[in-house]
Design a protein around this motif. Structure first.
Motif, PDB file in Angstrom:
ATOM      1  N   ASP A   8      43.504  47.797  41.500  1.00 56.35           N
ATOM      2  CA  ASP A   8      43.982  47.293  43.060  1.00 56.35           C
ATOM      3  C   ASP A   8      43.766  47.807  44.227  1.00 56.35           C
ATOM      4  N   THR A  35      32.510  44.283  37.140  1.00 53.97           N
ATOM      5  CA  THR A  35      32.294  42.752  36.837  1.00 53.97           C
ATOM      6  C   THR A  35      33.005  42.867  36.820  1.00 53.97           C
ATOM      7  N   GLN A  38      34.495  43.701  40.716  1.00 55.28           N
ATOM      8  CA  GLN A  38      34.047  42.248  41.887  1.00 55.28           C
ATOM      9  C   GLN A  38      35.426  41.285  41.116  1.00 55.28           C
ATOM     10  N   LEU A  39      35.237  41.417  40.362  1.00 51.42           N
ATOM     11  CA  LEU A  39      36.867  40.233  39.848  1.00 51.42           C
ATOM     12  C   LEU A  39      38.103  40.464  40.821  1.00 51.42           C
ATOM     13  N   ARG A  40      38.326  41.599  40.489  1.00 52.17           N
ATOM     14  CA  ARG A  40      39.508  41.621  41.562  1.00 52.17           C
ATOM     15  C   ARG A  40      39.403  41.979  43.143  1.00 52.17           C
ATOM     16  N   ILE A  41      38.370  41.830  43.514  1.00 50.40           N
ATOM     17  CA  ILE A  41      37.604  42.018  44.951  1.00 50.40           C
ATOM     18  C   ILE A  41      38.408  40.449  45.053  1.00 50.40           C
ATOM     19  N   ARG A  42      37.169  40.456  44.785  1.00 48.88           N
ATOM     20  CA  ARG A  42      37.183  38.410  45.220  1.00 48.88           C
ATOM     21  C   ARG A  42      38.804  37.918  45.150  1.00 48.88           C
ATOM     22  N   ARG A  43      39.392  38.501  44.163  1.00 48.60           N
ATOM     23  CA  ARG A  43      41.499  38.290  43.793  1.00 48.60           C
ATOM     24  C   ARG A  43      41.726  38.941  45.682  1.00 48.60           C
ATOM     25  N   GLU A  45      40.999  39.751  48.306  1.00 48.05           N
ATOM     26  CA  GLU A  45      40.892  37.783  49.285  1.00 48.05           C
ATOM     27  C   GLU A  45      40.936  37.108  49.261  1.00 48.05           C
ATOM     28  N   GLU A  46      40.946  36.260  47.946  1.00 52.06           N
ATOM     29  CA  GLU A  46      41.689  34.877  47.858  1.00 52.06           C
ATOM     30  C   GLU A  46      42.988  35.448  48.616  1.00 52.06           C
TER      31      GLU A  46
END
Length: 150
Positions: A8, A35, A38-43, A45-46
């Motif tokens: 992260d 994949t 991408q999931l880590r980037i989205r998390r 951001e969220e």
């Protein structure tokens, strides 16, 4: 930051250096497949670790090469006065940064204009008329050695 692991932290560091790199390139740099990256980037951001993406601009090429730091002292530091000042600062385009300071003055502003004449106008017409401003002190930048945390 205690909830972030090495990957992260590396994702954040890499994106700070180049937010335009592809997810494939980023994944390769941090040792993940596409994949999971991408999931880590989205998390990130969220959860508010990544709050947005921007570009760095050479302000000198845009003719905005005069930087001044301005110490601002207010005549009232009640919550209502601070809110009024903060709200007004957001409307002044020449103010790049505004920080509330614990010390001998209340705020430190970073102001960018094209030249000293323009700065003098901003100081006289905008900064001095911000709510509750009682005093300002200006420090003009002669050279920027490090900027944007790079």
């Amino acid at each position: 930051m205690e909830h972030l692991d090495r990957a992260d932290r590396q994702i954040i560091k890499e994106l700070q250096g180049n937010a335009r790199m592809t997810v494939t390139e980023l994944a390769s740099r941090v040792g993940l497949s596409k994949t999971p990256c991408q999931l880590r980037i989205r998390r990130l951001e969220e959860q508010g670790y990544i709050t947005g993406y921007t570009i760095l601009v050479d302000q000198n090429k845009l003719g905005l090469c005069h930087i001044a730091f301005v110490q601002v002292t207010l005549n009232d530091t009640s919550s209502k006065a601070l809110t009024a000042f903060n709200t007004a600062v957001l409307k002044v385009g020449e103010i790049e940064q505004c920080h509330m300071i614990a010390g001998g003055f209340d705020y430190l502003l970073k102001v960018r204009t094209k030249d000293m004449v323009s700065y003098r106008t901003v100081l006289g017409e905008k900064l001095s008329s911000l709510p509750h401003v009682v005093q300002t002190s200006t420090f003009v930048v002669m050279e920027s050695v490090k900027d944007f945390g790079l």
